[in-house]
Structure formats: structure tokens, C-alpha cells
Scaffold this motif. Structure first.
Motif, PDB file in Angstrom:
ATOM      1  N   LEU A  82     -34.429 -53.069  -8.114  1.00 53.54           N
ATOM      2  CA  LEU A  82     -34.310 -52.767  -6.565  1.00 53.54           C
ATOM      3  C   LEU A  82     -33.941 -51.566  -6.080  1.00 53.54           C
ATOM      4  CD1 LEU A  82     -31.687 -56.113  -6.088  1.00 53.54           C
ATOM      5  CD2 LEU A  82     -34.263 -56.071  -6.142  1.00 53.54           C
ATOM      6  N   ARG A  83     -33.244 -50.745  -6.810  1.00 51.24           N
ATOM      7  CA  ARG A  83     -33.201 -49.380  -6.188  1.00 51.24           C
ATOM      8  C   ARG A  83     -33.057 -48.549  -7.437  1.00 51.24           C
ATOM      9  NH1 ARG A  83     -29.853 -50.526  -2.596  1.00 51.24           N
ATOM     10  NH2 ARG A  83     -27.754 -50.048  -3.627  1.00 51.24           N
ATOM     11  N   ASP A  84     -33.580 -47.151  -7.179  1.00 50.95           N
ATOM     12  CA  ASP A  84     -33.681 -46.346  -8.408  1.00 50.95           C
ATOM     13  C   ASP A  84     -33.851 -44.801  -7.908  1.00 50.95           C
ATOM     14  OD1 ASP A  84     -33.543 -44.948 -10.784  1.00 50.95           O
ATOM     15  OD2 ASP A  84     -35.328 -45.956 -11.514  1.00 50.95           O
ATOM     16  N   ASN A  85     -32.580 -44.171  -7.879  1.00 46.27           N
ATOM     17  CA  ASN A  85     -32.602 -42.829  -7.485  1.00 46.27           C
ATOM     18  C   ASN A  85     -32.102 -41.888  -8.904  1.00 46.27           C
ATOM     19  OD1 ASN A  85     -33.780 -42.877  -4.832  1.00 46.27           O
ATOM     20  ND2 ASN A  85     -31.994 -43.425  -3.861  1.00 46.27           N
ATOM     21  N   VAL A  86     -32.327 -42.452  -9.990  1.00 45.20           N
ATOM     22  CA  VAL A  86     -31.807 -41.732 -11.256  1.00 45.20           C
ATOM     23  C   VAL A  86     -33.181 -40.610 -11.670  1.00 45.20           C
ATOM     24  CG1 VAL A  86     -31.359 -42.035 -13.559  1.00 45.20           C
ATOM     25  CG2 VAL A  86     -30.547 -43.953 -12.050  1.00 45.20           C
ATOM     26  N   TYR A  87     -32.487 -39.271 -11.530  1.00 50.41           N
ATOM     27  CA  TYR A  87     -33.659 -38.382 -11.913  1.00 50.41           C
ATOM     28  C   TYR A  87     -33.617 -38.161 -13.696  1.00 50.41           C
ATOM     29  CZ  TYR A  87     -33.187 -38.041  -6.948  1.00 50.41           C
ATOM     30  OH  TYR A  87     -33.091 -38.346  -5.402  1.00 50.41           O
ATOM     31  N   GLY A  88     -34.729 -37.613 -13.859  1.00 50.37           N
ATOM     32  CA  GLY A  88     -34.912 -37.344 -15.352  1.00 50.37           C
ATOM     33  C   GLY A  88     -35.908 -36.429 -15.616  1.00 50.37           C
ATOM     34  N   SER A  89     -36.436 -36.557 -16.881  1.00 52.49           N
ATOM     35  CA  SER A  89     -37.514 -35.576 -17.288  1.00 52.49           C
ATOM     36  C   SER A  89     -39.053 -35.997 -17.159  1.00 52.49           C
ATOM     37  CB  SER A  89     -37.257 -35.174 -18.617  1.00 52.49           C
ATOM     38  OG  SER A  89     -37.435 -36.136 -19.496  1.00 52.49           O
ATOM     39  N   ILE A  90     -40.182 -35.047 -17.154  1.00 54.94           N
ATOM     40  CA  ILE A  90     -41.271 -35.678 -17.015  1.00 54.94           C
ATOM     41  C   ILE A  90     -41.639 -36.576 -18.153  1.00 54.94           C
ATOM     42  CG2 ILE A  90     -42.103 -33.736 -18.495  1.00 54.94           C
ATOM     43  CD1 ILE A  90     -44.863 -33.630 -16.973  1.00 54.94           C
ATOM     44  N   GLU A  91     -41.143 -36.588 -19.400  1.00 55.36           N
ATOM     45  CA  GLU A  91     -41.258 -37.697 -20.182  1.00 55.36           C
ATOM     46  C   GLU A  91     -40.819 -38.822 -19.732  1.00 55.36           C
ATOM     47  OE1 GLU A  91     -40.194 -38.498 -24.944  1.00 55.36           O
ATOM     48  OE2 GLU A  91     -39.508 -36.681 -24.021  1.00 55.36           O
ATOM     49  N   GLU A  92     -39.674 -39.002 -19.287  1.00 53.15           N
ATOM     50  CA  GLU A  92     -38.940 -40.169 -18.767  1.00 53.15           C
ATOM     51  C   GLU A  92     -39.590 -40.752 -17.568  1.00 53.15           C
ATOM     52  OE1 GLU A  92     -34.098 -40.118 -19.310  1.00 53.15           O
ATOM     53  OE2 GLU A  92     -35.010 -38.585 -18.181  1.00 53.15           O
ATOM     54  N   ASP A  93     -40.095 -39.902 -16.873  1.00 54.85           N
ATOM     55  CA  ASP A  93     -40.988 -40.165 -15.496  1.00 54.85           C
ATOM     56  C   ASP A  93     -42.293 -40.923 -16.120  1.00 54.85           C
ATOM     57  OD1 ASP A  93     -41.235 -39.777 -12.472  1.00 54.85           O
ATOM     58  OD2 ASP A  93     -43.356 -39.230 -13.374  1.00 54.85           O
ATOM     59  N   ALA A  94     -42.943 -40.431 -17.017  1.00 54.49           N
ATOM     60  CA  ALA A  94     -44.142 -41.284 -17.704  1.00 54.49           C
ATOM     61  C   ALA A  94     -43.917 -42.397 -18.166  1.00 54.49           C
ATOM     62  CB  ALA A  94     -44.579 -40.214 -18.803  1.00 54.49           C
ATOM     63  N   PHE A  95     -42.977 -42.759 -18.806  1.00 57.70           N
ATOM     64  CA  PHE A  95     -42.369 -44.089 -19.374  1.00 57.70           C
ATOM     65  C   PHE A  95     -42.160 -44.916 -18.352  1.00 57.70           C
ATOM     66  CE2 PHE A  95     -42.813 -41.804 -23.391  1.00 57.70           C
ATOM     67  CZ  PHE A  95     -43.456 -42.736 -24.144  1.00 57.70           C
ATOM     68  N   ARG A  96     -41.700 -44.564 -16.897  1.00 65.13           N
ATOM     69  CA  ARG A  96     -41.138 -45.395 -15.974  1.00 65.13           C
ATOM     70  C   ARG A  96     -42.414 -45.756 -15.510  1.00 65.13           C
ATOM     71  NH1 ARG A  96     -37.300 -45.035 -12.402  1.00 65.13           N
ATOM     72  NH2 ARG A  96     -38.880 -46.333 -11.443  1.00 65.13           N
ATOM     73  N   ARG A  97     -43.778 -45.280 -15.404  1.00 63.82           N
ATOM     74  CA  ARG A  97     -44.704 -45.599 -14.463  1.00 63.82           C
ATOM     75  C   ARG A  97     -45.277 -47.067 -15.046  1.00 63.82           C
ATOM     76  NH1 ARG A  97     -46.130 -41.687 -10.576  1.00 63.82           N
ATOM     77  NH2 ARG A  97     -44.820 -39.948 -10.913  1.00 63.82           N
TER      78      ARG A  97
END
Length: 439
Positions: free
Chosen positions: A120-135
Motif C-alpha cells: 500500500l505504501r513504500d518509501n523504503v530506499y535501497g540500492s540499484i540492485e534492490e530497486d531492480a528486484f522491486r520492479r
């Protein structure tokens, strides 16, 4: 996680800076100059690799939203579920997001909120690798690095891109449960790109289609517009029905389409979607209200017939059937007032085409929705639902001079608008549609 990405240098892909928006390049270079990582990501990278011109250019970075705002004076922070930065260049907006993390966050402060598996809501920041697996899909998780012009791939997106396969990242069922709208996006991307949904990812969709009922109706309205007004409406319609997603979006329409009166298919909606695709291909506009009028026409028509059979006045039958169908539909896909009212007007004008005598015909011709209602009548006549003679009369009437119009009205020779069983040719095959308009 420490998954090493596969790096595709400039010599191994076709993305050129000449194909990228000047303003997007400004954002990328200014972030890099300020000491931050900066990448193009998502649909723009996917489309550039296909040789298409992207509609938007999205940037992702390790800079936090407040840091992005400090770098760009023409920046505005938006969003609650996802905190984003919009950098304005006149009418063009370059969206800049901070890398998202996979886990962590403080749910008590609202940084990361999940409910029944849905994010529902997500403002947790991370690395480019984590960002990739979040897509969502592998082909949407490719990053163009402005530092060395390479494409960075953590999830096998480049291989899927080359094989024309659409595949969710991670477990398909889990990803669809997190956000059921991803099932609609899978269909939209597949038909738009000419890709095939990976078999394991496609297999679970019919079973999970009902999850769309948990999505806010306003959000589903936006998704429907994207699905059907992107130039691939016919293919999207076929795929939605195949995966039982159309039933979740338009249950009353699906119930009508599942029937074949007298053994003949209902062809109006397919023809309307085909016409919408043709108009978009010719750079002509298609109003969302016309789209929804077509999508909901079958239940309106059938409920109107039932009311007339029970002895109700035809005009009133149309009005009440329209109100009933729209009231039921807004539980599934919200219709803004700017769409709902024109839809009802377009439907209510259909019986008036056959009843207009003398001044009524001229008043109908002057109605603000006449042109859309007339186009709707043409589609009905083309699919055997209204008399071609009626459509032909109105075609000649609107193009006639004032004297010719008066002569046509005096002659009074118009079809009653009743549909009679007839055969029409579709290629080499004769198709008869027994769906008739109300008498």
C-alpha cells in the motif's frame, strides 16, 4: 543479495543519446555532476532497445527526494505511496525516483505498509540492485547508465527482451498478489510490444483475476483507458477475455458476450474496438466516453429489450437500463462524471434516430452529441443491429442542403429502425447477428 549484474557496453546495444530527450539528459548529467548515480530506467529503456520513441523518460538515482529538490529549482515532490520528484521543463516533466529497497522500513511511521500481501505504501530506499528486484517485469528493469552509456541488467531482462518474453520478476503469484493491476499491465505490455507472457507467469492469471475486485475502481478506470486507447484494443480485449480479466472488469458485459442469441455471436463490441484502433493509427482522437459506451452497450441493450417486452416506453426503457448498468459498473471501474454523462446521452439518442420527425430531426442534428451518437448508429448498422437504411438516411440528411433536408422530411421515408434478421459478409464468411435493437 550481492547479485552481480550483467553489463552491456555501448557496443552491445542500440541506445544512443541522440534518441534521448534533451531535458532527460540534463537531469542525468546534473545528478552525475552532483556526485550521485543516475540512470534511465523502465519503459523508456525497453522502448529505446526496440527502436521506438519513448513517451516519457524516467530517471532513477541514489539521491533522496530532498536532495533532488535541492539540485533542481524546477522540481516538485509528489506522491505518498511512492515519493517522487518531478523536474519541470515547460510542458515536459522528467520523473526522478530514488532507488527502492526490498525490505525494512518502519511500518509504524508509514514508511512501508502491506495488507493481505498488497503493497500500500513504500518509501523504503535501497540500492540499484534492490530497486531492480522491486520492479514488475524483467524487461522493465533495465538501466541505462549515463556514466558509461552501458545497460545494466540484474534480472535477465535483456535476454527476455531479445526473446520477446514478458516475465514478472520473482514468483508470479506473489507479485500479482502484491499488486493485482500487474496482471492488466502484463496484458497491456504483451499486446503493445508483441511479446508473449511467460507460460508460468500466464498460468496463474485466471485463478487470480478476481483479486482485481479489491482494487479501487478509480485506478481500474485509468488502466482500462490505457488498455483500450493505445491502439491495440482488439488484441487487449481478446487477451483479457482469455485470462478472465475482462470478467472482473466488466462482469455484466462478459455475461452478455457469453451468450450467442440464436447461435450467432455479438459482434458490435469487437467492431467498435477495431474502429478505435483504426482511428488511433490514423492519429484521430477516440473519446473515453465512446469507448465505455461501446463496452457497456450489450447489457444496456439487453436490459432495454427486457423492459420493452414488459410494456415499458422505449425512451424510458433506455434511460432506466442505462442508469442500472452504470450503477452496477462503477463498482468495478469508476466512471468520472465527464464520462458517465456523455455515455448516457449517447445511448439515449439511439432510439431517437428512428423517431425524429420534422423539427425533431433538426433538433437531433443540432445536439452536441449528435456526431458521436451517429457514429454509434453506423456501428450498430454495420453489425446488423440497426437497419442500414436508417443509417443511410441520416448520412444523407446531415450532408444535405436546407432545401434538401426539408424535402427529405416531407417524404418521411425513413426506416423504423427495427432490425430484421439478415446476413452480412465478413471476408468470405457470412455472419448473421440476431441481436436486434428495441422496436
Amino acid at each position: 543479495m550481492a547479485t552481480p549484474p550483467k553489463i552491456y557496453p555501448r557496443s552491445e546495444h542500440m541506445i544512443s543519446r541522440s534518441l534521448i530527450s534533451d531535458n532527460a539528459l540534463k537531469v542525468l548529467y546534473r545528478l552525475k555532476k552532483s556526485g550521485f548515480q543516475a540512470y534511465l530506467v523502465g519503459g523508456c529503456v525497453r522502448d529505446l532497445l526496440l527502436g521506438r520513441e519513448p513517451k516519457d523518460f524516467d530517471v532513477v538515482t541514489d539521491a533522496r527526494p530532498e536532495q533532488i529538490r535541492a539540485i533542481f529549482r524546477n522540481c516538485r515532490l509528489i506522491g505518498r505511496r511512492f515519493r517522487l520528484a518531478h523536474v519541470h521543463f515547460g510542458e515536459e516533466i522528467v520523473e526522478v525516483a530514488t532507488f527502492r529497497g526490498l525490505s525494512g522500513g518502519d511500518e509504524e511511521t508509514g514508511e512501508r505498509v502491506l495488507e493481505n500481501g498488497r503493497l500500500l505504501r513504500d518509501n523504503v530506499y535501497g540500492s540499484i540492485e534492490e530497486d531492480a528486484f522491486r520492479r514488475d517485469f524483467t524487461v522493465n528493469a533495465l538501466y541505462y547508465n549515463i556514466a558509461d552509456f552501458s545497460v545494466v541488467d540484474y534480472v535477465g531482462g535483456m535476454e527476455d527482451h531479445r526473446a520477446a518474453i514478458l516475465r514478472p520478476i520473482g514468483d508470479p503469484e506473489q507479485r500479482y498478489r502484491e499488486d493485482p493491476v500487474r496482471m492488466l499491465r502484463a496484458v497491456r505490455f504483451a499486446v503493445k510490444l508483441g511479446f508473449t507472457i511467460h507460460p508460468e507467469s500466464a498460468e496463474v492469471i485466471p485463478r487470480l483475476a478476481g483479486l482485481l475486485r479489491e482494487i479501487p475502481a478509480a485506478r481500474l478506470y485509468d488502466e482500462v483507458v490505457k488498455l483500450f486507447l493505445s491502439g491495440y484494443a482488439v488484441q487487449a480485449f481478446e487477451q483479457l477475455r482469455h485470462y478472465r480479466l475482462f470478467e472482473a472488469l466488466f462482469p455484466d458485459t462478459e455475461a452478455c458476450l457469453a451468450q450467442e442469441p440464436d447461435g450467432f455471436p455479438l459482434t458490435f463490441l469487437a467492431k467498435a474496438l477495431e474502429r478505435a484502433d483504426q482511428r488511433i493509427e490514423n492519429a484521430q482522437p477516440v473519446a473515453p466516453y465512446f469507448l465505455f459506451a461501446a463496452l457497456l452497450w450489450e447489457p444496456v441493450r439487453m436490459r432495454t429489450r427486457e423492459r420493452i417486452a414488459a410494456g415499458q416506453n422505449e425512451i424510458l426503457a433506455y434511460q432506466e437500463a442505462a442508469g442500472e448498468v452504470i450503477a452496477r459498473q462503477i463498482r468495478h471501474t469508476a466512471l468520472p462524471r465527464s464520462v458517465g454523462l456523455p455515455v448516457r446521452e449517447l445511448w439515449s439518442l439511439q432510439p431517437r434516430f428512428a423517431r425524429a420527425q420534422g423539427g425533431r430531426a433538426l433538433r437531433l442534428l443540432a445536439h452536441p452529441r449528435f456526431r458521436a451518437a451517429y457514429d454509434f448508429l453506423l456501428l450498430r448498422a454495420e453489425t446488423g443491429e440497426a437497419e442500414p437504411a436508417l443509417a443511410d438516411w441520416w448520412t444523407r440528411f446531415q450532408g444535405a442542403s436546407e432545401a434538401e433536408q426539408k424535402a427529405m422530411l416531407r417524404a418521411g421515408k425513413r426506416s423504423s429502425g427495427r432490425s430484421r434478421p439478415r446476413k452480412r459478409r465478413s471476408g468470405a464468411k457470412a455472419v448473421k447477428d440476431a441481436a436486434t435493437s428495441p422496436p
